[in-house]
Design a protein around this motif. Structure first.
Motif, PDB file in Angstrom:
ATOM      1  N   LEU A  76       3.299  10.471  -9.348  1.00  0.00           N
ATOM      2  CA  LEU A  76       2.615  10.651 -10.676  1.00  0.00           C
ATOM      3  C   LEU A  76       1.645  11.816 -10.649  1.00  0.00           C
ATOM      4  CD1 LEU A  76       1.826   9.553 -13.318  1.00  0.00           C
ATOM      5  CD2 LEU A  76       0.433   8.138 -12.455  1.00  0.00           C
ATOM      6  N   GLY A  77       0.836  12.205  -9.616  1.00  0.00           N
ATOM      7  CA  GLY A  77      -0.218  13.369  -9.335  1.00  0.00           C
ATOM      8  C   GLY A  77       0.651  14.760  -9.305  1.00  0.00           C
ATOM      9  N   GLU A  84       0.900  -1.202  -0.166  1.00  0.00           N
ATOM     10  CA  GLU A  84      -0.166  -0.233  -0.073  1.00  0.00           C
ATOM     11  C   GLU A  84       0.868   1.357  -0.035  1.00  0.00           C
ATOM     12  OE1 GLU A  84      -0.699  -2.379   2.445  1.00  0.00           O
ATOM     13  OE2 GLU A  84      -2.247  -3.450   1.233  1.00  0.00           O
ATOM     14  N   ILE A 128       2.288   1.937  -3.387  1.00  0.00           N
ATOM     15  CA  ILE A 128       1.365   2.165  -4.235  1.00  0.00           C
ATOM     16  C   ILE A 128       0.800   3.771  -3.969  1.00  0.00           C
ATOM     17  CG2 ILE A 128      -1.149   2.147  -5.050  1.00  0.00           C
ATOM     18  CD1 ILE A 128       0.614   0.021  -6.166  1.00  0.00           C
ATOM     19  N   THR A 129       0.728   4.214  -2.686  1.00  0.00           N
ATOM     20  CA  THR A 129       0.555   5.475  -2.483  1.00  0.00           C
ATOM     21  C   THR A 129       1.868   6.402  -2.946  1.00  0.00           C
ATOM     22  OG1 THR A 129      -0.535   4.980  -0.518  1.00  0.00           O
ATOM     23  CG2 THR A 129       0.129   7.183  -0.437  1.00  0.00           C
ATOM     24  N   GLU A 164      -7.213  15.292  -4.234  1.00  0.00           N
ATOM     25  CA  GLU A 164      -6.830  13.979  -4.454  1.00  0.00           C
ATOM     26  C   GLU A 164      -5.639  13.389  -3.586  1.00  0.00           C
ATOM     27  OE1 GLU A 164      -7.701   9.884  -4.810  1.00  0.00           O
ATOM     28  OE2 GLU A 164      -8.981  11.583  -4.989  1.00  0.00           O
ATOM     29  N   LEU A 165      -4.580  14.352  -3.895  1.00  0.00           N
ATOM     30  CA  LEU A 165      -3.267  13.966  -3.568  1.00  0.00           C
ATOM     31  C   LEU A 165      -3.203  14.079  -1.955  1.00  0.00           C
ATOM     32  CD1 LEU A 165      -1.064  15.345  -6.262  1.00  0.00           C
ATOM     33  CD2 LEU A 165      -1.414  12.842  -5.765  1.00  0.00           C
ATOM     34  N   ARG A 214       1.495   7.054  -6.660  1.00  0.00           N
ATOM     35  CA  ARG A 214       0.274   7.902  -7.082  1.00  0.00           C
ATOM     36  C   ARG A 214       0.620   9.320  -6.633  1.00  0.00           C
ATOM     37  NH1 ARG A 214      -4.950   6.777  -4.019  1.00  0.00           N
ATOM     38  NH2 ARG A 214      -5.619   8.199  -5.850  1.00  0.00           N
ATOM     39  N   GLN A 215       1.278   9.547  -5.552  1.00  0.00           N
ATOM     40  CA  GLN A 215       1.900  11.028  -5.304  1.00  0.00           C
ATOM     41  C   GLN A 215       2.685  11.583  -6.330  1.00  0.00           C
ATOM     42  OE1 GLN A 215       1.163  13.099  -2.387  1.00  0.00           O
ATOM     43  NE2 GLN A 215      -0.607  11.513  -1.796  1.00  0.00           N
TER      44      GLN A 215
END
Length: 84
Positions: A21-22, A11, A14-15, A70-71, A18-19
């Motif tokens: 990429l965002g 997890e 993945i977090t 979202e981030l 995502r951070q």
């Protein structure tokens, strides 16, 4: 990559992805807004192009705000949860 996954829970990996990429997408949106403004002013300065630019900037700004929310789990103008 396999060693990295063994050291960290799935997890958190993945977090972190995502951070990152965002953040990259946010930076790209900012560059696109700046490029559109420069293009409109330097090349095609008509009332129609300014109107199209305004709509595009509004849409990209909305996308930036929602991606920021979202981030970080809050709107950009709200205080961080640690400060509350």
């Amino acid at each position: 990559m396999v060693c990295f996954l063994k050291k960290h829970p799935y997890e958190s990996v993945i977090t972190e992805v995502r951070q990152q990429l965002g953040k990259g997408i946010l930076l790209g949106l900012e560059f696109l807004i700046a490029a559109d403004i420069i293009h409109t002013v330097a090349v095609d300065l008509t009332f129609e192009s300014i109107t199209v630019l305004a709509v595009v900037v509004l849409i990209r700004t909305f996308l930036s705000f929602t991606l920021e929310a979202e981030l970080h789990g809050r709107w950009p103008w709200q205080q961080p949860r640690e400060a509350r």
